[in-house]
Design an enzyme around this catalytic site. Structure first.
Site, PDB file in Angstrom:
ATOM      1  N   CYS A 145      84.039  62.900  13.899  1.00 11.62           N
ATOM      2  CA  CYS A 145      84.888  62.135  12.902  1.00 11.62           C
ATOM      3  C   CYS A 145      85.959  61.179  13.523  1.00 11.62           C
ATOM      4  CB  CYS A 145      85.187  62.729  11.480  1.00 11.62           C
ATOM      5  SG  CYS A 145      83.965  63.927  10.898  1.00 11.62           S
ATOM      6  N   HIS A 162      90.696  59.194   8.119  1.00  9.23           N
ATOM      7  CA  HIS A 162      89.175  59.889   8.062  1.00  9.23           C
ATOM      8  C   HIS A 162      89.059  60.428   6.696  1.00  9.23           C
ATOM      9  CE1 HIS A 162      85.614  61.790   8.395  1.00  9.23           C
ATOM     10  NE2 HIS A 162      86.089  63.172   8.577  1.00  9.23           N
ATOM     11  N   ASN A 193      81.888  62.181   2.981  1.00 11.36           N
ATOM     12  CA  ASN A 193      82.414  62.087   4.346  1.00 11.36           C
ATOM     13  C   ASN A 193      81.276  61.662   5.180  1.00 11.36           C
ATOM     14  OD1 ASN A 193      83.028  62.584   7.030  1.00 11.36           O
ATOM     15  ND2 ASN A 193      83.707  64.777   6.683  1.00 11.36           N
TER      16      ASN A 193
HETATM   17  O1  UT7 Z   1      84.966  65.688   8.779  1.00  8.62           O
HETATM   18  C1  UT7 Z   1      85.615  66.930   8.880  1.00  8.62           C
HETATM   19  C2  UT7 Z   1      84.701  67.849   8.091  1.00  8.62           C
HETATM   20  N1  UT7 Z   1      85.198  68.930   7.328  1.00  8.62           N
HETATM   21  C3  UT7 Z   1      85.951  69.007   6.613  1.00  8.62           C
HETATM   22  O2  UT7 Z   1      86.889  68.294   6.555  1.00  8.62           O
HETATM   23  C4  UT7 Z   1      86.111  70.221   5.691  1.00  8.62           C
HETATM   24  C5  UT7 Z   1      87.432  70.840   5.441  1.00  8.62           C
HETATM   25  N2  UT7 Z   1      87.604  71.810   4.423  1.00  8.62           N
HETATM   26  C6  UT7 Z   1      87.251  71.527   2.971  1.00  8.62           C
HETATM   27  O3  UT7 Z   1      87.200  70.606   2.629  1.00  8.62           O
HETATM   28  C7  UT7 Z   1      87.216  72.493   2.074  1.00  8.62           C
HETATM   29  O4  UT7 Z   1      87.714  73.694   2.757  1.00  8.62           O
HETATM   30  C8  UT7 Z   1      85.983  72.778   1.398  1.00  8.62           C
HETATM   31  C9  UT7 Z   1      85.887  71.612   0.168  1.00  8.62           C
HETATM   32  C10 UT7 Z   1      84.745  72.949   2.281  1.00  8.62           C
HETATM   33  C11 UT7 Z   1      85.999  74.103   0.396  1.00  8.62           C
HETATM   34  O5  UT7 Z   1      87.348  73.940  -0.371  1.00  8.62           O
HETATM   35  P1  UT7 Z   1      88.185  75.116  -0.505  1.00  8.62           P
HETATM   36  O6  UT7 Z   1      89.267  74.805  -1.563  1.00  8.62           O
HETATM   37  O7  UT7 Z   1      88.768  75.269   0.869  1.00  8.62           O
HETATM   38  O8  UT7 Z   1      87.507  76.123  -1.064  1.00  8.62           O
HETATM   39  P2  UT7 Z   1      87.025  77.691  -0.158  1.00  8.62           P
HETATM   40  O9  UT7 Z   1      86.407  77.536   1.115  1.00  8.62           O
HETATM   41  O10 UT7 Z   1      88.632  78.304  -0.076  1.00  8.62           O
HETATM   42  O11 UT7 Z   1      86.320  78.566  -1.302  1.00  8.62           O
HETATM   43  C12 UT7 Z   1      86.964  78.859  -2.460  1.00  8.62           C
HETATM   44  C13 UT7 Z   1      85.788  79.397  -3.458  1.00  8.62           C
HETATM   45  C14 UT7 Z   1      84.765  80.405  -2.663  1.00  8.62           C
HETATM   46  O12 UT7 Z   1      84.354  81.293  -3.698  1.00  8.62           O
HETATM   47  P3  UT7 Z   1      84.840  82.876  -3.557  1.00  8.62           P
HETATM   48  O13 UT7 Z   1      84.709  83.171  -2.183  1.00  8.62           O
HETATM   49  O14 UT7 Z   1      86.560  82.436  -3.881  1.00  8.62           O
HETATM   50  O15 UT7 Z   1      84.375  83.403  -4.725  1.00  8.62           O
HETATM   51  C15 UT7 Z   1      83.622  79.418  -2.189  1.00  8.62           C
HETATM   52  O16 UT7 Z   1      82.472  80.432  -2.129  1.00  8.62           O
HETATM   53  O17 UT7 Z   1      84.772  78.274  -3.666  1.00  8.62           O
HETATM   54  C16 UT7 Z   1      83.706  78.548  -3.590  1.00  8.62           C
HETATM   55  N3  UT7 Z   1      82.873  77.406  -3.144  1.00  8.62           N
HETATM   56  C17 UT7 Z   1      82.207  76.584  -4.138  1.00  8.62           C
HETATM   57  N4  UT7 Z   1      82.115  76.747  -5.404  1.00  8.62           N
HETATM   58  C18 UT7 Z   1      81.672  75.892  -6.302  1.00  8.62           C
HETATM   59  C19 UT7 Z   1      82.443  76.732  -1.915  1.00  8.62           C
HETATM   60  N5  UT7 Z   1      81.946  75.421  -2.128  1.00  8.62           N
HETATM   61  C20 UT7 Z   1      81.662  75.560  -3.459  1.00  8.62           C
HETATM   62  C21 UT7 Z   1      81.052  74.460  -4.226  1.00  8.62           C
HETATM   63  N6  UT7 Z   1      80.890  74.691  -5.461  1.00  8.62           N
HETATM   64  N7  UT7 Z   1      80.489  73.629  -3.778  1.00  8.62           N
END
Ligand code: UT7
Length: 314
Positions: A114, A238, A268
């Site tokens: 990215c 980004h 993204n």
């Molecule tokens: O270009 C670079 C590429 N990548 C990035 O920049 C990604 C950077 N990371 C992020 O943007 C975030 O970490 C995410 C958007 C991927 C996830 O958000 P988060 O607030 O960090 O959530 P989390 O990973 O801490 O997950 C919290 C909960 C989890 O459930 P439990 O384990 O607490 O029960 C996940 O399973 O949210 C759940 N979860 C979802 N729930 C509904 C993860 N994805 C989803 C979803 N819908 N799409």
């Protein structure tokens, strides 16, 4: 022929391309266990565009950039295409784009995830110092081809698109005042895709490191430009997650209102995201002559890159 005197460069024009097909959060919620509200709350994304090929999107964005610049395309010396999703393993997708555009110049792909477009922009300045006159820098992706559509933590994020810029050698003052590129290979496993595989991501680890990497990279470029965060008129980050941008701006002490954001409608798009957001700011008349514009990206690798441009008024 001897080496020329080092020289500055100006950004002449931008062009963009997005696929027609809009995929909403509700569309995704029909396939994976998620909701529109969760995606908007946690990422800022409301919809994204999916479709096309990397070379096709890159070609369309490049055509628009060339048209807006008014230059004769045959005067382009080099095409740098930043992408993590090339059409084929070999040859470089840049060569396909070159053929589509009818150019006869050097052409190469660059993969810095990215951060790719900002890496490409900085590389273009290096080539211009070595004597090239006009360079086309493109960021283009079809991440939808390497996204696992059954993985709710990644399929909500990634999308397709392209942005292109024409850069020209100038005898006057160049735009680029500060720059920085970095990579921390120790974090390579936080986001990767094997050949013929799909993207695998540790979202939390990327989130934390992205905020730090963006701050660090921006501060390096600002220091080189002899500027402070207060001097920045516009940040073009980004577009990975609106919360990452908010947290980075907070650490830098730059108001979030000074950012150009497209993530709500583009998702993204990796190396396309910075030129898409830069063009968006231009279309909204948010950049004036002599503004200090900070481009800053991070991505798989983990790479990061930034550039401070003094806007020349195009
Ligand atoms: O270009 C670079 C590429 N990548 C990035 O920049 C990604 C950077 N990371 C992020 O943007 C975030 O970490 C995410 C958007 C991927 C996830 O958000 P988060 O607030 O960090 O959530 P989390 O990973 O801490 O997950 C919290 C909960 C989890 O459930 P439990 O384990 O607490 O029960 C996940 O399973 O949210 C759940 N979860 C979802 N729930 C509904 C993860 N994805 C989803 C979803 N819908 N799409």
């Amino acid at each position: 022929m001897s080496l020329p005197q080092p020289s500055g460069a100006r950004l002449l024009s931008l062009g963009t391309s997005l696929p027609d097909n809009v995929v909403t959060n509700d569309d995704l919620a029909e396939r994976v266990d998620t909701t529109h509200d969760w995606i908007v709350d946690r990422t800022g994304i409301q919809e994204r565009r999916i479709g096309g090929t990397t070379s096709g999107l890159a070609t369309d964005a490049s055509r628009q950039a060339i048209e807006r610049s008014g230059i004769d395309p045959s005067t382009i010396d080099l095409l740098i295409l930043a992408t993590t999703s090339p059409d084929r393993r070999v040859p470089a997708t840049a060569s396909t784009v070159q053929e589509n555009l009818g150019l006869s110049c050097g052409a190469m792909d660059l993969n810095a995830a990215c951060s790719g477009f900002v890496y490409g922009l900085i590389a273009a300045h290096g080539f211009i110092n070595l004597g090239h006159r006009r360079i086309l820098v493109v960021g283009a992706e079809t991440l939808s081809r390497i996204t696992n559509w059954d993985d709710r933590s990644t399929c909500i994020l990634f999308a397709d698109g392209a942005g292109a810029a024409v850069i020209e050698r100038t005898d006057g003052e160049g735009d680029l005042k500060g720059w920085h590129v970095a990579s921390n290979g120790a974090l390579e496993d936080t986001l990767f895709c094997e050949f013929d595989g799909k993207l695998i991501m540790s979202g939390g680890a990327i989130f934390k490191n992205a905020v730090l990497a963006m701050e660090r990279s921006a501060l390096h470029s600002l220091e080189m430009a002899d500027l402070t965060p207060d001097d920045i008129d516009l940040v073009v980050p980004h577009q990975a997650n609106v919360r990452i941008v908010e947290a980075s701006c907070k650490r830098l002490g730059i108001p979030f209102e000074k950012t150009s954001m497209t993530i709500h409608r583009t998702g993204n798009t990796s190396s396309a995201s910075v030129p898409l957001a830069l063009d968006h700011a231009l279309q909204e008349n948010r950049i004036s002559k002599d503004d200090n514009v900070l481009l800053v990206g991070f991505g798989a690798g983990m790479t990061s890159a930034s550039a401070v441009l003094k806007w020349n008024g195009v």
